[in-house]
Design an enzyme around this catalytic site. Structure first.
Site, short mmCIF file in Angstrom:
data_model
loop_
_atom_site.label_atom_id
_atom_site.label_comp_id
_atom_site.label_asym_id
_atom_site.label_seq_id
_atom_site.Cartn_x
_atom_site.Cartn_y
_atom_site.Cartn_z
N ALA A 90 0.85 -1.19 0.00
CA ALA A 90 0.00 0.00 0.00
C ALA A 90 0.89 1.24 0.00
CB ALA A 90 -0.90 0.00 1.22
N PRO A 91 0.58 2.26 -0.81
CA PRO A 91 1.43 3.44 -0.89
C PRO A 91 1.87 3.92 0.48
CG PRO A 91 -0.36 3.63 -2.45
CD PRO A 91 -0.61 2.37 -1.65
N CYS A 92 3.18 4.13 0.64
CA CYS A 92 3.72 4.38 1.97
C CYS A 92 3.65 5.83 2.40
CB CYS A 92 5.19 3.92 2.02
SG CYS A 92 6.26 4.76 0.84
N GLN A 93 3.34 6.76 1.49
CA GLN A 93 3.36 8.18 1.85
C GLN A 93 2.47 8.52 3.05
OE1 GLN A 93 3.21 7.07 -1.23
NE2 GLN A 93 4.73 8.12 -2.48
N PHE A 95 1.91 6.83 5.57
CA PHE A 95 2.49 6.28 6.79
C PHE A 95 3.86 6.86 7.11
CE2 PHE A 95 0.01 2.65 4.91
CZ PHE A 95 -1.10 2.83 5.70
#
Length: 361
Positions: A90-93, A95
């Site tokens: 899942a896109p880490c931005q 988090f």
């Protein structure tokens, strides 16, 4: 049964098939493919990733928002007697530590991991793997990861996760990533580190033999080996940066005003040069710009090229990123490469799954 016959049987693996959510250009898929897994399909919301994903992984790319993906979109890809793997990052931005300061902007993206959990419940794969930034284990986001783990356990998965320091597995950058593995077959865990500190792969190991470039130049033999131009002022700054140094080594007249403030002094690696005999810093979506981190070449007066960034991310030189690499967008190449799971990490995950299957099948 004789011991050698047991070993022989355990050495045989069933077909292992993978569907990759949030696939991007396919770094995770490619690593798994390199270990013999059959990559079936990748889902992503960035349609420009289709060429790289399909060309390198020989798999179907589906342009679709994860929120709209249903089990009927995934299950038909798997064959009946295979071990089914559902993978994703899942896109880490949302988090990242940066997102903590901009929570209203990114809050809705937290739901992407819940969407992944929904699809696990609906598809019921044999094995699940998820890769993300370590910050997801922090106090502020622990409930997001905890909810995902609880979803898996409620569906009878054995779950393990750990923060991986990439040099420990032969990846030449100081990237840290959380790797989660879950299986309905039994206990599962990541294989032990493959490299000791004295064996770490270094910047010199992976880019030391590439042709020299001037700032703004493109290598005639490799169009992906290209780097950004530098303004006259930034060229002065680059020249003033010693080996392994950063903006802190500049004379005061070259320093940016923001760096002179107390808050700016903490960004010590910005405009920095890499060091030959150590792993590189973490590749990001802006890794080809000298103002975005320690992305300066160790000796040449320029930022690293897109090819150098790709090699540091462990993409092979044969990986195809664009249909026509003579017309490469550096911004797009940097985004593709920086967002990707290093293929070598995909190999490590695949090796772990194979070891697990040999034990439990």
């Amino acid at each position: 049964m004789p011991k050698n016959e047991v070993q022989k049987r355990r050495g045989r693996l069933p077909s292992i098939e993978v569907v990759d959510l949030f696939c991007g250009i396919g770094g995770l898929s490619y690593g798994m493919k390199s270990e013999g897994f059959k990559i079936l399909a990748g889902f992503d919301l960035d349609w420009t990733c289709q060429y790289a994903y399909e060309t390198n992984n020989e798999a179907k790319f589906i342009y679709k928002d994860i929120r709209q993906v249903k089990k009927e979109d995934i299950i038909p890809f798997y064959s009946k007697k295979s071990v089914r793997v559902l993978a994703g990052c899942a896109p880490c931005q949302p988090f990242s530590s940066y997102a903590f300061k901009n929570k209203k902007k990114d809050e809705d993206k937290y739901n992407l991991l819940y969407e992944f959990g929904r699809l696990v419940k609906d598809v019921q794969p044999d094995i699940v793997t998820m890769e993300n930034v370590p910050a997801i284990t922090s106090f502020k986001l622990r409930s997001v990861l905890g909810d995902f783990v609880e979803t898996l356990r409620s569906e009878n998965y054995h779950v393990s996760f750990q923060v991986v320091y990439c040099p420990d597995y032969g990846i030449p950058q100081t990237r840290k990533r959380l790797v989660l593995l879950a299986s309905r077959l039994g206990e599962i865990e990541l294989i032990p580190p493959t490299h000791k500190k004295e064996e770490y792969v270094t910047v010199k190991d992976v880019i030391g033999n590439l042709p020299e470039l001037e700032a703004g130049e493109v290598c005639s033999e490799d169009p992906l080996h290209r780097c950004r131009t530098l303004s006259p002022l930034n060229m002065q700054r680059m020249i003033a940066t010693p080996y392994g140094g950063s903006w802190k080594d500049w004379p005061e007249e070259l320093q940016l005003e923001c760096h002179k403030k107390d808050g700016g002094k903490s960004f010590g690696s910005v405009y920095g040069r890499m060091v030959w005999d150590e792993p590189a810093p973490t590749m990001t979506t802006e890794c080809t710009g000298i103002g975005n981190g320690r992305f300066g070449h160790p000796e040449q007066n320029r930022a690293i090229s897109a090819r150098e960034a790709a090699l540091i991310q462990t993409f092979p030189a044969t990986y195809k990123f664009f249909p026509n690499e003579q017309e490469v967008s550096l911004a797009k190449a940097s985004r593709y490469i920086g967002n990707a799971v290093p293929p070598r990490l995909g190999e490590v995950i695949a090796e772990s799954i194979k070891q697990h299957i040999r034990t439990h099948k």
